[in-house]
Design a protein around this motif. Sequence first.
Motif, PDB file in Angstrom:
ATOM      1  N   ILE A 153       7.819  -7.687 -88.171  1.00 32.07           N
ATOM      2  CA  ILE A 153       7.338  -7.599 -86.793  1.00 32.07           C
ATOM      3  C   ILE A 153       5.845  -7.326 -86.938  1.00 32.07           C
ATOM      4  CG2 ILE A 153       7.443  -6.391 -84.582  1.00 32.07           C
ATOM      5  CD1 ILE A 153      10.064  -7.848 -85.306  1.00 32.07           C
ATOM      6  N   VAL A 154       5.019  -8.211 -86.406  1.00 30.95           N
ATOM      7  CA  VAL A 154       3.584  -8.191 -86.684  1.00 30.95           C
ATOM      8  C   VAL A 154       2.777  -7.933 -85.419  1.00 30.95           C
ATOM      9  CG1 VAL A 154       1.676  -9.452 -87.728  1.00 30.95           C
ATOM     10  CG2 VAL A 154       4.030  -9.915 -88.479  1.00 30.95           C
ATOM     11  N   GLN A 155       2.022  -6.844 -85.422  1.00 35.12           N
ATOM     12  CA  GLN A 155       1.062  -6.553 -84.361  1.00 35.12           C
ATOM     13  C   GLN A 155      -0.251  -7.216 -84.781  1.00 35.12           C
ATOM     14  OE1 GLN A 155       3.279  -5.408 -82.030  1.00 35.12           O
ATOM     15  NE2 GLN A 155       1.830  -3.833 -81.446  1.00 35.12           N
ATOM     16  N   VAL A 156      -0.765  -8.120 -83.950  1.00 40.23           N
ATOM     17  CA  VAL A 156      -1.979  -8.863 -84.277  1.00 40.23           C
ATOM     18  C   VAL A 156      -3.126  -8.320 -83.430  1.00 40.23           C
ATOM     19  CG1 VAL A 156      -3.072 -11.123 -84.406  1.00 40.23           C
ATOM     20  CG2 VAL A 156      -0.594 -10.911 -84.791  1.00 40.23           C
ATOM     21  N   TYR A 157      -4.170  -7.875 -84.114  1.00 36.17           N
ATOM     22  CA  TYR A 157      -5.332  -7.295 -83.455  1.00 36.17           C
ATOM     23  C   TYR A 157      -6.568  -8.161 -83.648  1.00 36.17           C
ATOM     24  CZ  TYR A 157      -2.830  -2.942 -82.703  1.00 36.17           C
ATOM     25  OH  TYR A 157      -1.926  -2.005 -82.277  1.00 36.17           O
ATOM     26  N   ASP A 158      -7.503  -7.987 -82.736  1.00 32.06           N
ATOM     27  CA  ASP A 158      -8.843  -8.539 -82.831  1.00 32.06           C
ATOM     28  C   ASP A 158      -9.765  -7.329 -82.941  1.00 32.06           C
ATOM     29  OD1 ASP A 158     -11.073 -10.304 -82.616  1.00 32.06           O
ATOM     30  OD2 ASP A 158     -11.153  -9.987 -80.452  1.00 32.06           O
ATOM     31  N   ALA A 159     -10.820  -7.442 -83.733  1.00 31.96           N
ATOM     32  CA  ALA A 159     -11.776  -6.344 -83.875  1.00 31.96           C
ATOM     33  C   ALA A 159     -13.086  -6.903 -84.398  1.00 31.96           C
ATOM     34  CB  ALA A 159     -11.240  -5.289 -84.842  1.00 31.96           C
ATOM     35  N   ARG A 160     -14.070  -6.021 -84.513  1.00 33.94           N
ATOM     36  CA  ARG A 160     -15.340  -6.441 -85.120  1.00 33.94           C
ATOM     37  C   ARG A 160     -15.723  -5.428 -86.182  1.00 33.94           C
ATOM     38  NH1 ARG A 160     -19.678  -3.648 -83.866  1.00 33.94           N
ATOM     39  NH2 ARG A 160     -19.635  -2.280 -82.071  1.00 33.94           N
ATOM     40  N   PHE A 161     -16.418  -5.938 -87.194  1.00 32.27           N
ATOM     41  CA  PHE A 161     -16.942  -5.064 -88.231  1.00 32.27           C
ATOM     42  C   PHE A 161     -18.129  -4.299 -87.676  1.00 32.27           C
ATOM     43  CE2 PHE A 161     -15.159  -8.436 -91.060  1.00 32.27           C
ATOM     44  CZ  PHE A 161     -14.234  -7.648 -91.710  1.00 32.27           C
ATOM     45  N   ASP A 162     -18.248  -3.013 -88.019  1.00 31.04           N
ATOM     46  CA  ASP A 162     -19.412  -2.225 -87.601  1.00 31.04           C
ATOM     47  C   ASP A 162     -20.672  -2.691 -88.335  1.00 31.04           C
ATOM     48  OD1 ASP A 162     -17.901  -0.713 -85.826  1.00 31.04           O
ATOM     49  OD2 ASP A 162     -17.457   0.825 -87.329  1.00 31.04           O
ATOM     50  N   ASP A 163     -20.507  -3.167 -89.556  1.00 32.09           N
ATOM     51  CA  ASP A 163     -21.627  -3.673 -90.348  1.00 32.09           C
ATOM     52  C   ASP A 163     -21.759  -5.177 -90.104  1.00 32.09           C
ATOM     53  OD1 ASP A 163     -23.479  -4.491 -92.234  1.00 32.09           O
ATOM     54  OD2 ASP A 163     -22.411  -3.619 -93.949  1.00 32.09           O
ATOM     55  N   ALA A 164     -22.773  -5.588 -89.340  1.00 34.16           N
ATOM     56  CA  ALA A 164     -22.977  -6.995 -88.997  1.00 34.16           C
ATOM     57  C   ALA A 164     -23.217  -7.871 -90.222  1.00 34.16           C
ATOM     58  CB  ALA A 164     -24.138  -7.129 -88.018  1.00 34.16           C
ATOM     59  N   ASP A 165     -23.652  -7.284 -91.340  1.00 31.43           N
ATOM     60  CA  ASP A 165     -23.879  -8.059 -92.562  1.00 31.43           C
ATOM     61  C   ASP A 165     -22.586  -8.691 -93.086  1.00 31.43           C
ATOM     62  OD1 ASP A 165     -26.579  -7.481 -92.519  1.00 31.43           O
ATOM     63  OD2 ASP A 165     -26.430  -5.854 -93.990  1.00 31.43           O
ATOM     64  N   ALA A 166     -21.444  -8.132 -92.755  1.00 29.63           N
ATOM     65  CA  ALA A 166     -20.168  -8.680 -93.213  1.00 29.63           C
ATOM     66  C   ALA A 166     -19.968 -10.113 -92.730  1.00 29.63           C
ATOM     67  CB  ALA A 166     -19.012  -7.802 -92.732  1.00 29.63           C
ATOM     68  N   TYR A 167     -20.540 -10.445 -91.582  1.00 33.04           N
ATOM     69  CA  TYR A 167     -20.379 -11.785 -91.018  1.00 33.04           C
ATOM     70  C   TYR A 167     -21.273 -12.818 -91.699  1.00 33.04           C
ATOM     71  CZ  TYR A 167     -17.845  -9.378 -87.357  1.00 33.04           C
ATOM     72  OH  TYR A 167     -16.936  -8.622 -86.675  1.00 33.04           O
ATOM     73  N   GLU A 168     -22.264 -12.379 -92.414  1.00 34.44           N
ATOM     74  CA  GLU A 168     -23.207 -13.297 -93.050  1.00 34.44           C
ATOM     75  C   GLU A 168     -22.827 -13.657 -94.477  1.00 34.44           C
ATOM     76  OE1 GLU A 168     -25.261 -14.660 -90.975  1.00 34.44           O
ATOM     77  OE2 GLU A 168     -24.528 -13.248 -89.470  1.00 34.44           O
ATOM     78  N   LYS A 169     -21.843 -12.979 -95.020  1.00 35.66           N
ATOM     79  CA  LYS A 169     -21.398 -13.239 -96.393  1.00 35.66           C
ATOM     80  C   LYS A 169     -20.336 -14.343 -96.389  1.00 35.66           C
ATOM     81  CE  LYS A 169     -22.279  -8.469 -97.669  1.00 35.66           C
ATOM     82  NZ  LYS A 169     -21.725  -7.199 -98.082  1.00 35.66           N
ATOM     83  N   PRO A 170     -20.351 -15.237 -97.381  1.00 40.14           N
ATOM     84  CA  PRO A 170     -19.341 -16.304 -97.425  1.00 40.14           C
ATOM     85  C   PRO A 170     -17.944 -15.771 -97.729  1.00 40.14           C
ATOM     86  CG  PRO A 170     -20.727 -16.394 -99.371  1.00 40.14           C
ATOM     87  CD  PRO A 170     -21.324 -15.345 -98.467  1.00 40.14           C
ATOM     88  N   TRP A 171     -17.871 -14.614 -98.358  1.00 37.64           N
ATOM     89  CA  TRP A 171     -16.589 -13.982 -98.662  1.00 37.64           C
ATOM     90  C   TRP A 171     -16.801 -12.476 -98.815  1.00 37.64           C
ATOM     91  CZ3 TRP A 171     -16.799 -11.483-103.328  1.00 37.64           C
ATOM     92  CH2 TRP A 171     -17.744 -11.941-104.245  1.00 37.64           C
TER      93      TRP A 171
END
Length: 148
Positions: free
Chosen positions: A87-105
């Motif tokens: 049984i899977v609860q699916v969430y949406d969220a954002r990283f507090d560190d915006a740099d996480a979005y700029e990394k390819p992995w």
Amino acid sequence: MPEHRIRPLALCIFHHHGKILVNRFTDAVEKRTLFRPIGGGIEFGERSVDAIVREVQEELGLSISDVRLIGTLESIFTYAGKPGHEIVQVYDARFDDADAYEKPWLQGHESDGALFRATWCSSSSFTAESPLVPEGLYDLLKKASLLE
């Protein structure tokens, strides 16, 4: 004979420029690639929202905010030749560190210490042969406009 049980699970969708962050892994028995968002088991007495905050911190070492539930899925499947039920609860969220979005992995590690690379993938990465799991997640994300 091992006892079968239903596993409560929390997963988190991080999205950026039409892509979502997923862990790519292989089912050695079926010889196919699977993709799953970051997350893990909900412990007894723990709320699913608290589980997702903990799991992201444990796996990626990152803090998150703006956590919101987008849906619940039930997944009955076979992985590595063994039956599973979640049984899977699916969430949406954002990283507090915006740099996480700029990394390819992002480098992560499982609870057993195994390392993995979570990568940003577009909807074209997911096919019938290499699906986004759990079952129903792809459609849930499309409906919530979190995947193009």
